[in-house]
Motif scaffolding. Structure first.
Motif, PDB file in Angstrom:
ATOM      1  N   GLU A 207       6.033  24.483  67.702  1.00 50.66           N
ATOM      2  CA  GLU A 207       7.230  25.006  67.027  1.00 50.66           C
ATOM      3  C   GLU A 207       7.402  24.413  65.635  1.00 50.66           C
ATOM      4  O   GLU A 207       7.925  25.062  64.728  1.00 50.66           O
ATOM      5  CB  GLU A 207       8.465  24.714  67.872  1.00 50.66           C
ATOM      6  CG  GLU A 207       9.756  25.262  67.278  1.00 50.66           C
ATOM      7  CD  GLU A 207      10.971  24.984  68.145  1.00 50.66           C
ATOM      8  OE1 GLU A 207      12.069  25.442  67.768  1.00 50.66           O
ATOM      9  OE2 GLU A 207      10.817  24.332  69.204  1.00 50.66           O
ATOM     10  N   PHE A 208       6.943  23.167  65.446  1.00 47.69           N
ATOM     11  CA  PHE A 208       7.126  22.493  64.163  1.00 47.69           C
ATOM     12  C   PHE A 208       5.823  22.409  63.360  1.00 47.69           C
ATOM     13  O   PHE A 208       5.707  21.588  62.454  1.00 47.69           O
ATOM     14  CB  PHE A 208       7.690  21.084  64.392  1.00 47.69           C
ATOM     15  CG  PHE A 208       8.991  21.072  65.150  1.00 47.69           C
ATOM     16  CD1 PHE A 208      10.174  21.393  64.518  1.00 47.69           C
ATOM     17  CD2 PHE A 208       9.017  20.786  66.506  1.00 47.69           C
ATOM     18  CE1 PHE A 208      11.370  21.406  65.210  1.00 47.69           C
ATOM     19  CE2 PHE A 208      10.203  20.794  67.205  1.00 47.69           C
ATOM     20  CZ  PHE A 208      11.384  21.101  66.564  1.00 47.69           C
ATOM     21  N   HIS A 322      18.152  18.311  67.499  1.00 45.92           N
ATOM     22  CA  HIS A 322      18.934  18.743  68.663  1.00 45.92           C
ATOM     23  C   HIS A 322      18.101  19.389  69.768  1.00 45.92           C
ATOM     24  O   HIS A 322      18.585  19.509  70.894  1.00 45.92           O
ATOM     25  CB  HIS A 322      20.013  19.738  68.222  1.00 45.92           C
ATOM     26  CG  HIS A 322      21.004  19.162  67.259  1.00 45.92           C
ATOM     27  ND1 HIS A 322      21.958  18.248  67.629  1.00 45.92           N
ATOM     28  CD2 HIS A 322      21.176  19.360  65.926  1.00 45.92           C
ATOM     29  CE1 HIS A 322      22.684  17.905  66.581  1.00 45.92           C
ATOM     30  NE2 HIS A 322      22.234  18.567  65.533  1.00 45.92           N
ATOM     31  N   GLY A 323      16.870  19.807  69.458  1.00 46.61           N
ATOM     32  CA  GLY A 323      16.133  20.574  70.462  1.00 46.61           C
ATOM     33  C   GLY A 323      14.722  20.116  70.759  1.00 46.61           C
ATOM     34  O   GLY A 323      14.024  20.764  71.548  1.00 46.61           O
ATOM     35  N   ARG A 341      16.372  10.406  68.855  1.00 47.74           N
ATOM     36  CA  ARG A 341      16.486  10.990  67.519  1.00 47.74           C
ATOM     37  C   ARG A 341      17.931  10.877  67.029  1.00 47.74           C
ATOM     38  O   ARG A 341      18.877  11.122  67.780  1.00 47.74           O
ATOM     39  CB  ARG A 341      16.048  12.465  67.544  1.00 47.74           C
ATOM     40  CG  ARG A 341      14.642  12.621  68.089  1.00 47.74           C
ATOM     41  CD  ARG A 341      14.264  14.080  68.314  1.00 47.74           C
ATOM     42  NE  ARG A 341      15.209  14.821  69.135  1.00 47.74           N
ATOM     43  CZ  ARG A 341      15.282  14.749  70.450  1.00 47.74           C
ATOM     44  NH1 ARG A 341      14.466  13.954  71.114  1.00 47.74           N
ATOM     45  NH2 ARG A 341      16.162  15.461  71.118  1.00 47.74           N
ATOM     46  N   PHE A 342      18.069  10.526  65.755  1.00 43.91           N
ATOM     47  CA  PHE A 342      19.385  10.331  65.151  1.00 43.91           C
ATOM     48  C   PHE A 342      19.403  10.969  63.767  1.00 43.91           C
ATOM     49  O   PHE A 342      18.378  11.072  63.097  1.00 43.91           O
ATOM     50  CB  PHE A 342      19.717   8.842  65.014  1.00 43.91           C
ATOM     51  CG  PHE A 342      19.631   8.063  66.298  1.00 43.91           C
ATOM     52  CD1 PHE A 342      20.730   7.950  67.128  1.00 43.91           C
ATOM     53  CD2 PHE A 342      18.444   7.460  66.679  1.00 43.91           C
ATOM     54  CE1 PHE A 342      20.654   7.236  68.318  1.00 43.91           C
ATOM     55  CE2 PHE A 342      18.353   6.742  67.861  1.00 43.91           C
ATOM     56  CZ  PHE A 342      19.458   6.626  68.681  1.00 43.91           C
ATOM     57  N   ASN A 679      27.200  20.625  62.244  1.00 45.15           N
ATOM     58  CA  ASN A 679      25.995  19.805  62.145  1.00 45.15           C
ATOM     59  C   ASN A 679      24.795  20.476  62.795  1.00 45.15           C
ATOM     60  O   ASN A 679      23.654  20.189  62.449  1.00 45.15           O
ATOM     61  CB  ASN A 679      26.232  18.441  62.802  1.00 45.15           C
ATOM     62  CG  ASN A 679      27.173  17.587  61.990  1.00 45.15           C
ATOM     63  OD1 ASN A 679      27.240  17.723  60.776  1.00 45.15           O
ATOM     64  ND2 ASN A 679      27.925  16.713  62.649  1.00 45.15           N
ATOM     65  N   CYS A 680      25.056  21.361  63.739  1.00 42.92           N
ATOM     66  CA  CYS A 680      23.971  22.130  64.349  1.00 42.92           C
ATOM     67  C   CYS A 680      23.571  23.331  63.502  1.00 42.92           C
ATOM     68  O   CYS A 680      22.751  24.147  63.914  1.00 42.92           O
ATOM     69  CB  CYS A 680      24.387  22.610  65.743  1.00 42.92           C
ATOM     70  SG  CYS A 680      24.620  21.269  66.930  1.00 42.92           S
ATOM     71  N   LYS A 681      24.229  23.497  62.332  1.00 43.67           N
ATOM     72  CA  LYS A 681      23.885  24.521  61.353  1.00 43.67           C
ATOM     73  C   LYS A 681      24.396  25.917  61.706  1.00 43.67           C
ATOM     74  O   LYS A 681      24.033  26.890  61.070  1.00 43.67           O
ATOM     75  CB  LYS A 681      22.363  24.593  61.136  1.00 43.67           C
ATOM     76  CG  LYS A 681      21.798  23.373  60.422  1.00 43.67           C
ATOM     77  CD  LYS A 681      22.344  23.297  59.018  1.00 43.67           C
ATOM     78  CE  LYS A 681      21.853  22.063  58.297  1.00 43.67           C
ATOM     79  NZ  LYS A 681      22.360  21.976  56.939  1.00 43.67           N
TER      80      LYS A 681
END
Length: 719
Positions: A207-208, A322-323, A341-342, A679-681
């Motif tokens: 995915e990334f 977040h995912g 993760r932060f 923050n999750c866009k």
């Protein structure tokens, strides 16, 4: 929140408020006029070079500049946090305006008409002089609900404005931090940044893939940071000495330093050429840096299990934050599924030397400093409370006759002691204490970012101010009043004793504080003569070169938003508390918010550097402290409810208390959830916060600049 505290004794000196107002007006007017006429002569101190124009040279034109400076200009020039702070000040001003208009014309005439102490003008304008069974108190209940409703509206508007400012600032600036995620849990054996990058792009079905711009491991090398800072210092010193030698036509001589002993005490040392000595020290420092770098290049350097992962887009960073699941990694040594993760700090906000600090050690110092802070608040309250309530000592043996004689023979001096001196002492402590907290928190707690340190200071300062300025002051003074009434025999029913405490004394103190802080404090903040004197002395005695002189001249001071948010989280609940019981406090609060807003906006837009700290790190604790402070203010009402023994009143009070708890908490919880969604866009995608301009669509910086971000400062010169 309202407290109905019927009193058997009342403040005898209503004139103290007029003395306080007169002194505040005289000092404030002098400082205001001096500032307006001196400001054009010392523009380097009072406004930035980019705001320099002909209008700045006109004495009173700064008022026009401040009032016409738009919110968007403030956001773009100073950042989102200053705008959010000014937003709260503006909302506080609006709240006081509205509540003054709807409260004063009703409650003050009502209290005046039904008072049982007509000889005391100040108490006659408060609910303290009413009987517990007076039907007029029902009107006070109604106005309490009106004030609480206004508080919830103000809180909701503040959150909405915060989200809008935050969205707009992110759209304008972007920033590398919006593309980055901080990852903890990197195994110690993993030292290759490209290996971590490949693992992320491989996980979760690719995915990334192609989305990771750079991975930066955080190395455990605080010594290298110290060496790089020394190297930079020697380079600046060499540049300064070279310029001095060229100006004077001869080489500067110096005595080599020994630890931190002043050079004048080093009588056994011979002078050496300053330029040669600093060049020699620079070379030695560079050799030490090279040795550290060799250790790193040979694979001997350890890291702290953390890395900053920077993505090509903010959306990819949000998805990873977040995912990310970490599934499908071929390299099992990465333990990708266990990564934490932060959201990252801005690169310039990180205190790199503290990233590997012991969490246990940090919490030990947090607890120790919190206890010391609490003890200091308790100790400082005693002299302030004693000075503010001299009249309560008259029934006491031994000291009573002395106090009574002092108040009768010198009533003017007694007024100054009771009203003005405690206020001035409080203002001085509020100015100095945040600076003391900064020294100890940064030195001992050692949080990983400037924001985290400031939050710790903010919480400790709020505890000090709230305990000292409200809880301990009010209950200590009222406890003295209660003891005085019992000793004098005016009270024999212990239940009535709880309701006999005088709230008008506290109302007079806070009204005096608002007037002094609003009129005199705002003018002094504008004038800022200590800052000007210090800057002129540094330019005269410390600036050896023209370059150093210009650096000192145009250097702006840090604006302590964390301390100001902490104070506001105490001041507003007090206004909310006294709005119905001592309604005359509302116009005093209006003066405070209006003048302080004008003064602080002037200082911020003219002399402060942009503050890009993440505003949510301040807004969330501020609103929580605001609500918590309001809830703590309420229990004083219980004294009245218990004293009346009236089931109906207790039921009404309980209902209002539930309303107090549920209303603001629901508003704050909903707004926090909206902030999380942002923050999750989701908010920026749906566009309900306002359309983004076409030039902002790239949502941040280009990948080329992203690849150079979050480099360990010890390696900056070598990467």
């Amino acid at each position: 929140m309202v407290v109905f505290l019927q009193s058997a004794s009342y403040p005898p000196n209503d004139g103290g408020l007029f003395v306080c107002l007169l002194i505040a007006l005289i000092v404030g007017t002098i400082c205001f006029l001096l500032f307006s006429f001196i400001r054009p002569c010392f523009g380097f101190h009072y406004f930035s070079r980019d705001l320099k124009n002909k209008l700045q040279k006109v004495p009173f034109a700064w008022i026009i500049i401040t009032l016409t400076f738009s919110d968007n200009e403030t956001i773009e020039r100073n950042g989102s946090l200053p705008m959010i702070y000014l937003t709260w000040k503006r909302l506080g001003m609006i709240y006081c305006w509205v509540m003054t208009i709807i409260t004063i014309p009703v409650l003050i005439p009502l209290y005046w008409a039904r008072t049982k102490v007509p000889e005391n003008y100040f108490t006659s304008m408060t609910a303290s002089a009413l009987d517990s069974d007076d039907p007029a108190l029902s009107t006070t209940y109604i106005y309490t609900l009106i004030h609480l409703t206004g508080f919830m509206i103000i809180l909701a508007l503040f959150w909405i404005r915060y989200l809008m400012v935050k969205h707009r600032r992110d759209a304008i600036v972007g920033g590398v931090h919006t593309h980055c995620v901080r990852v903890k849990g990197i195994p110690g054996k993993i030292r290759d940044e490209d290996e971590i990058k490949a693992c992320i792009e491989e996980c979760d079905g690719g995915e990334f893939s192609g989305e990771v711009a750079q991975v930066r491991i955080v190395w455990d090398n605080n010594k290298l940071i110290s060496l790089q800072n020394k190297r930079k210092g020697f380079e600046e010193k060499i540049e300064e000495i070279t310029e001095q030698n060229a100006e004077k036509g001869k080489n500067k001589m110096m005595k080599p330093p020994v630890w931190k002993i002043p050079p004048i005490l080093l009588v056994w040392k011979d002078e050496v050429d300053a330029l040669e000595w600093n060049q020699e020290q620079l070379e030695k420092t560079k050799e030490k840096i090279e040795k550290k770098m060799e250790k790193y290049n040979n694979g001997e350097q350890k890291h702290i299990g953390m890395a900053h992962v920077t993505f090509n887009s903010a959306d990819s960073a949000g998805k990873f934050l977040h995912g990310f699941k970490g599934s499908g990694a071929s390299n099992k040594k990465m333990h990708a599924k266990s990564w934490k993760r932060f959201g990252p700090h801005r690169p310039e906000d990180i205190i790199w030397s503290n990233l590997n600090g012991s969490r246990i050690k940090r919490w030990i110092f947090i607890i120790i400093l919190s206890i010391i802070n609490l003890i200091f608040a308790l100790l400082w309250t005693v002299p302030i409370a004693l000075l503010s309530s001299l009249s309560t000592f008259e029934p006491y043996p031994v000291i009573g006759p002395i106090v009574k004689s002092f108040r009768q023979t010198t009533p003017g001096l007694a007024t100054v002691v009771e009203i003005l001196i405690p206020v001035i002492l409080t203002l001085i402590v509020m100015f100095l204490y945040p600076r003391i907290l900064k020294l100890v928190v940064y030195k001992l707690e050692k949080h990983s970012s400037f924001v985290a340190n400031n939050r710790s200071i903010m919480l400790k300062f709020w505890v000090f101010v709230f305990l000292n300025f409200f809880v301990l002051f009010c209950f200590f003074v009222n406890g003295l009043s209660l003891t005085s009434n019992i000793i004098s025999g005016e009270i024999d029913d212990i239940w009535f004793a709880f309701g006999s405490i005088n709230w008008a004394i506290a109302g007079a103190y806070y009204m005096c504080w608002f007037l002094t802080a609003g009129i005199m404090g705002s003018a002094i903040k504008l004038f800022n003569i200590p800052g000007l004197i210090i800057k002129l002395l540094k330019m005269k005695f410390l600036a050896k070169t023209e370059k150093k002189k210009l650096k000192i001249m145009f250097k702006s001071s840090e604006y302590k938003y964390h301390a100001f948010f902490a104070k506001e989280a105490v001041i507003f609940p007090i206004i909310l508390l006294l709005g119905s019981i001592v309604p005359i406090v509302l116009p005093a609060g209006l003066i405070y918010y209006t003048l302080s807003y004008l003064a602080e906006k002037t200082v911020i837009i003219n002399g402060q550097d942009p503050n890009e700290h993440r505003p949510g790190r301040y807004v969330n604790p501020f609103t929580a402290l605001l609500i918590f402070g309001g809830l703590i203010c309420f229990p004083a009402w219980g004294f009245f409810l218990v004293s009346t023994k009236n089931i109906a009143l207790i039921g009404i009070g309980g209902t209002i208390y539930i309303f107090i708890i549920i209303g603001p908490i629901i508003v704050n919880t909903f707004c926090n959830f909206a902030d999380y969604i942002y923050n999750c866009k989701f908010l920026s995608r749906t566009g309900w916060m306002g359309p983004r301009s076409s030039e902002d669509e790239d949502d941040g910086e280009e990948p080329e600049s992203l690849e150079d971000s979050y480099i360990h400062p010890g390696f900056v010169s070598y990467n």
